[in-house]
Design an enzyme around this catalytic site. Sequence first.
Site, PDB file in Angstrom:
ATOM      1  N   ASP A   1       0.831  -1.214   0.000  1.00  0.00           N
ATOM      2  CA  ASP A   1       0.000   0.000   0.000  1.00  0.00           C
ATOM      3  C   ASP A   1       0.857   1.251   0.000  1.00  0.00           C
ATOM      4  O   ASP A   1       0.345   2.366  -0.043  1.00  0.00           O
ATOM      5  CB  ASP A   1      -0.927  -0.001   1.233  1.00  0.00           C
ATOM      6  CG  ASP A   1      -1.912   1.170   1.206  1.00  0.00           C
ATOM      7  OD1 ASP A   1      -2.245   1.703   2.286  1.00  0.00           O
ATOM      8  OD2 ASP A   1      -2.306   1.579   0.096  1.00  0.00           O
TER       9      ASP A   1
ATOM     10  N   SER B   1      -7.093   5.355   0.377  1.00  0.00           N
ATOM     11  CA  SER B   1      -7.456   4.066  -0.218  1.00  0.00           C
ATOM     12  C   SER B   1      -8.879   3.707   0.185  1.00  0.00           C
ATOM     13  O   SER B   1      -9.236   3.822   1.362  1.00  0.00           O
ATOM     14  CB  SER B   1      -6.519   2.971   0.295  1.00  0.00           C
ATOM     15  OG  SER B   1      -5.208   3.446   0.383  1.00  0.00           O
TER      16      SER B   1
ATOM     17  N   GLN C   1      -6.105  -1.757  -6.101  1.00  0.00           N
ATOM     18  CA  GLN C   1      -6.652  -0.830  -5.103  1.00  0.00           C
ATOM     19  C   GLN C   1      -7.373   0.308  -5.810  1.00  0.00           C
ATOM     20  O   GLN C   1      -6.927   0.753  -6.884  1.00  0.00           O
ATOM     21  CB  GLN C   1      -5.503  -0.244  -4.271  1.00  0.00           C
ATOM     22  CG  GLN C   1      -5.913   0.854  -3.297  1.00  0.00           C
ATOM     23  CD  GLN C   1      -4.748   1.442  -2.525  1.00  0.00           C
ATOM     24  OE1 GLN C   1      -4.461   2.621  -2.639  1.00  0.00           O
ATOM     25  NE2 GLN C   1      -4.055   0.625  -1.744  1.00  0.00           N
TER      26      GLN C   1
END
Length: 342
Positions: free
Chosen positions: A256, A277, A327
């Site tokens: 991430d 996110s 994502q």
Amino acid sequence: MAERKVGDICGSSASTTSDDHPKDTLDLKPEDGDPESPEAQKDQDLKSVLVTSVLNLEEIDVDLYRGTHHWVPRTQRLFGGQIIGQALVAAAKSVGDNLYAHSLHCYFVRAGDPKVPVLYQVDRIRDGRSFTVRSVRAIQHGQPILICQASFQMLQPSPLQHQFTMPAVPPPEDLLTAEELIRLYLSKPDLAEKYKLGLNKLLAIEVPIEIKPVNPPVFYKVTASEPKNLFWVRARGYIGEGNMKLHCCVAAYVSDFALLGTALLPYPGYRAQFAASLDHAMWFHSTFRSDEWMLYECESPWAGGSRGLVQGRLWRRDGVLAASCSQEGVLRVKPVTRPSKL
Ligand SMILES: CC(C)(COP(=O)([O-])OP(=O)([O-])OC[C@H]1O[C@@H](n2cnc3c(N)ncnc32)[C@H](O)[C@@H]1OP(=O)([O-])[O-])[C@@H](O)C(=O)NCCC(=O)NCCSC(=O)C[C@@](C)(O)CC(=O)[O-]
């Protein structure tokens, strides 16, 4: 991108060479032997903070764990990768040693509060013959901040094996770390004070990940580029072999980092006013060591409606595809105002 046949997929040991399949547990205790010995202390000192702290959850009750924070982005909302990694640790605690993480899917539903710990409540959804599924709620102030489903599979080799080919890039030994690049920029004699302040703030951040950009940005010369990015990445410190579930948790943390920003690369005239996110999905394909350099190939196939879709592929140095992730994030931007030339 050409496809190519590969050998080992979804092995159990974290090593990328040995054939042995050591017991795969999430046991984070120091190695055997006298924990007070100088060697054990040295090993503990070298051990990645991701293992000793961030991913080392406290068990509160059956299927209930508590996680603490190590590094928090300047946005002062918890780093998404930390919550995903800790949720996967919690899910894996109730899964047998003969099962390996193969996928996870998460939604980030509220911002994490760095002032309080996170509780992880695990729900044992199903223990099948080959696949076992866990659902995890990351909770703060009595409300979920993340909901995550993770699936684990027994080793089940198959004649169906293929993957894309890893991009051809310089090895990490030929590249500078993010810190070395910042120090290079800071060494410029004519560097304006405001830039020095920003760069020193960046240097002070203790991110438990080492990064070597393959195409480092030209300092403060932002030009539009394709929504694609490549960098070598690894956990700081030592993790060691034989703990594949832990390496998956570290890779979830790493995946991430700097991923969403890929969608901003074509728009140097804008900066993020609000970026976060929304979801994160990850698939683990092969054994790997998250404390060894891996190539992170990031791209954004689409952006629109104040959202950006980004995808990443983590490659082992030998060209084997270790993990993939996708994502979507909120991207609310505003024009960059530059000082007038007049
Ligand atoms: C995503 C939300 C916020 C949706 O929740 P929601 O209730 O629908 O909120 P919203 O989207 O309507 O509003 C969110 C913010 O955007 C503003 N806003 C609203 N509309 C507009 C508009 N048109 N133009 C400009 N601004 C607008 C609005 O005012 C608000 O600002 P705030 O009051 O918080 O200051 C919620 O579900 C949430 O917080 N989820 C958790 C997200 C998260 O924390 N993800 C993980 C951390 S982010 C991360 O790790 C990635 C990254 C990028 O941070 C990594 C890194 O930092 O390097």
